[in-house]
Design an enzyme around this catalytic site. Structure first.
Site, PDB file in Angstrom:
ATOM      1  N   LYS A  52      10.993  -4.159  -8.649  1.00 52.42           N
ATOM      2  CA  LYS A  52      10.985  -4.928  -7.399  1.00 52.42           C
ATOM      3  C   LYS A  52      10.723  -3.990  -6.223  1.00 52.42           C
ATOM      4  O   LYS A  52      11.219  -2.856  -6.212  1.00 52.42           O
ATOM      5  CB  LYS A  52      12.340  -5.640  -7.240  1.00 52.42           C
ATOM      6  CG  LYS A  52      12.392  -6.627  -6.073  1.00 52.42           C
ATOM      7  CD  LYS A  52      13.734  -7.366  -6.041  1.00 52.42           C
ATOM      8  CE  LYS A  52      13.844  -8.336  -4.875  1.00 52.42           C
ATOM      9  NZ  LYS A  52      15.129  -9.048  -4.844  1.00 52.42           N
ATOM     10  N   SER A 128      14.970 -14.020  -4.409  1.00 52.03           N
ATOM     11  CA  SER A 128      13.883 -13.226  -3.881  1.00 52.03           C
ATOM     12  C   SER A 128      13.124 -12.407  -4.926  1.00 52.03           C
ATOM     13  O   SER A 128      12.007 -11.993  -4.662  1.00 52.03           O
ATOM     14  CB  SER A 128      14.420 -12.278  -2.809  1.00 52.03           C
ATOM     15  OG  SER A 128      15.362 -11.383  -3.369  1.00 52.03           O
ATOM     16  N   SER A 152      19.417 -13.772  -6.362  1.00 52.29           N
ATOM     17  CA  SER A 152      17.991 -13.407  -6.416  1.00 52.29           C
ATOM     18  C   SER A 152      17.453 -12.887  -7.736  1.00 52.29           C
ATOM     19  O   SER A 152      16.252 -12.706  -7.864  1.00 52.29           O
ATOM     20  CB  SER A 152      17.669 -12.388  -5.333  1.00 52.29           C
ATOM     21  OG  SER A 152      17.484 -13.047  -4.123  1.00 52.29           O
TER      22      SER A 152
HETATM   23  N1  GLN Z   1      18.508 -16.851  -1.392  1.00 52.34           N
HETATM   24  C1  GLN Z   1      19.374 -15.771  -1.057  1.00 52.34           C
HETATM   25  C2  GLN Z   1      19.084 -15.315   0.353  1.00 52.34           C
HETATM   26  O1  GLN Z   1      18.102 -15.713   0.858  1.00 52.34           O
HETATM   27  C3  GLN Z   1      19.126 -14.728  -2.062  1.00 52.34           C
HETATM   28  C4  GLN Z   1      19.185 -13.330  -1.599  1.00 52.34           C
HETATM   29  C5  GLN Z   1      19.230 -12.307  -2.668  1.00 52.34           C
HETATM   30  O2  GLN Z   1      19.941 -12.477  -3.665  1.00 52.34           O
HETATM   31  N2  GLN Z   1      18.565 -11.209  -2.426  1.00 52.34           N
HETATM   32  O3  GLN Z   1      19.831 -14.602   0.959  1.00 52.34           O
END
Ligand code: GLN
Length: 448
Positions: A52, A128, A152
């Site tokens: 990532k 994400s 995420s």
């Molecule tokens: N949807 C969550 C956010 O927008 C996920 C974030 C994450 O786990 N990096 O904060």
């Protein structure tokens, strides 16, 4: 293997957009070198993997999918997890797309072309870590690393029909992970099956003196936990996780999975996580507050593309940040800065911290009696690209089942448990006690 990986990327990534940067020349050269090697005893020897793009890779562009870091071509060091993969002679194929600075649930917040769901490219891959999940689902790499602050890893794994684990907070070093919300962020593996996942965690887990929040707890041989035996396993199913708002198709798949567990000799009972209804609100306050501090370093000087239209220093900071960050990132920085400002701290941040403790206590008391908590990973399968992008609150609500796990710091995995009528994957979430990834893996593997 490595050549096949790039071949596959050439075939499908024009549609999927999982990769932001490829490492082709170096990877092929390294693979050739490995071909000559007589020592092949590493458990991940020669495996093509994706990382990532918020995990720092030495001399390999690391953008966090932000225009602001578009020119960050030459990071000076590797994240600890990348060093650990290198020691295993894993081949890094490239860097994976994501929501900008890991803020989002659909990949639509990437500053670049968003990743699409390989099962149906009209749909989002989740976020994400959408690129991390899509790259594995599309067969571009054998495994990838993602990061999970509020779902995420697990949510995109569910949307893309692959296996994604968020380890216990502190299990995996965060050194070299670009911080979003430091008290929640955790790196974890995304794979095609549970065994691969256990194998990768075995490599990346462990204490790291470079990360003061990494735990000095021994790393067990996770693959040895995959016995297939779940007789006597006590499963708790929170009623809040199958309540209103959860798609009937998703609920059905979870109930069928529970039947499989029964047939394997496990038992399940309904329980309650009474404070989970406050999790999303608490999470967005806490994570945005931490993000507002963590993202202060992106100022056009220490990091980031510098604005060319500034007259003086303050103007340069302001313009660089205004031009560099995307909409959602700015929204979070504003929310976090507000919540931390004097006079509001007690009303928001402190209160959210208290809610966090209540949520952790909910889990602790369930784990006094039960071995694992099981429910869906997400209330719905993947949604269409564009469907929620203009409505941040609906987008945030998608994280309702994954977020409590981050707030409590416990490990959670998503494994595929069927398909919706439209042919989109559904994910089953298995949550365990702190540092008990073994039981999570054992339960996931027996079902799979
Ligand atoms: N949807 C969550 C956010 O927008 C996920 C974030 C994450 O786990 N990096 O904060």
């Amino acid at each position: 293997l490595v050549e096949t990986s790039y071949q596959r990327i050439k075939e499908v990534d024009g549609d999927v957009h999982a990769f932001l940067t490829l490492n082709e020349e170096q990877a092929i050269a390294y693979a050739k070198q490995l071909d000559e090697s007589s020592e092949r005893n590493k458990s991940l020897f020669g495996m093509p993997a994706g990382v990532k793009d918020n995990i720092v890779t030495k001399a390999l562009r690391t953008t966090c999918a932000s225009q602001f870091l578009d020119n960050f071509n030459d990071p000076l060091y590797n994240a600890t997890v990348v060093e650990k993969l290198n020691n295993e002679q894993v081949v890094t194929i490239g860097k994976l797309n994501m929501d900008e600075f890991a803020m989002g649930s659909s990949n639509e917040n990437s500053s670049y072309e968003p990743t699409r769901n390989p099962w149906n490219t009209d749909y989002v891959p989740g976020g994400s870590s959408g690129g991390s999940a899509a790259s594995v689902a599309a067969g571009e790499v054998l495994f990838s690393l993602g990061s999970d602050t509020g779902g995420s890893i697990r949510q995109p794994a569910a949307f893309c029909g692959v296996v994604g684990l968020k380890p216990t907070y502190g299990r995996v070093s965060r050194f070299g992970l670009v911080a979003f919300a430091s008290s929640l962020d955790q790196i974890g593996p995304i794979t095609r099956n549970v065994e691969d996942n256990a194998r990768v965690l075995e490599v990346i887990a462990g204490h790291d003196p470079m990360d003061s929040t990494s735990a000095d707890v021994e790393v067990p041989a996770y693959t040895e936990a995959l016995t297939g035996d779940v007789r006597g396993l006590k499963i708790a199913v929170p009623k809040e996780y199958l309540a209103e708002g959860v798609d009937p198709e998703v609920k059905q798949s979870v109930l069928e999975a529970l039947k499989v567990y029964e047939s394997l000799g496990a038992t399940w009972e309904e329980v309650s996580l009474p404070h989970s209804k406050y999790a999303v609100a608490a999470y967005y306050l806490l994570s945005s507050s931490e993000a507002s501090a963590n993202l202060a370093r992106f100022d056009g000087v220490r990091y980031g593309v510098r604005s060319e239209n500034a007259d003086n220093m303050i103007d340069m900071f302001k313009k660089s940040r205004s031009e560099g960050f995307g909409e959602e990132v700015k929204r979070r920085i504003m929310l976090g800065t507000f919540a931390l400002s004097s006079g509001y701290y007690d009303a928001y941040y402190k209160k959210a911290q208290k809610v966090r403790t209540l949520i952790k206590n909910d889990f602790d008391s369930i784990f006094e009696t039960y071995d694992v908590v099981i429910g869906p990973t997400t209330p719905t399968p993947a949604f269409k690209i564009g469907e929620k992008v203009d409505d941040p609150l609906t987008m945030y609500a998608n994280d309702i089942i994954t977020i409590p796990v981050n707030l409590a710091g416990v490990p959670g995995i998503s494994v595929p448990c069927g398909f919706s009528e439209k042919g989109l994957p559904i994910g089953l979430q298995i949550i365990g006690k702190h540092f008990d990834e073994n039981t999570v893996f054992r339960a996931a593997h027996a079902y799979e």
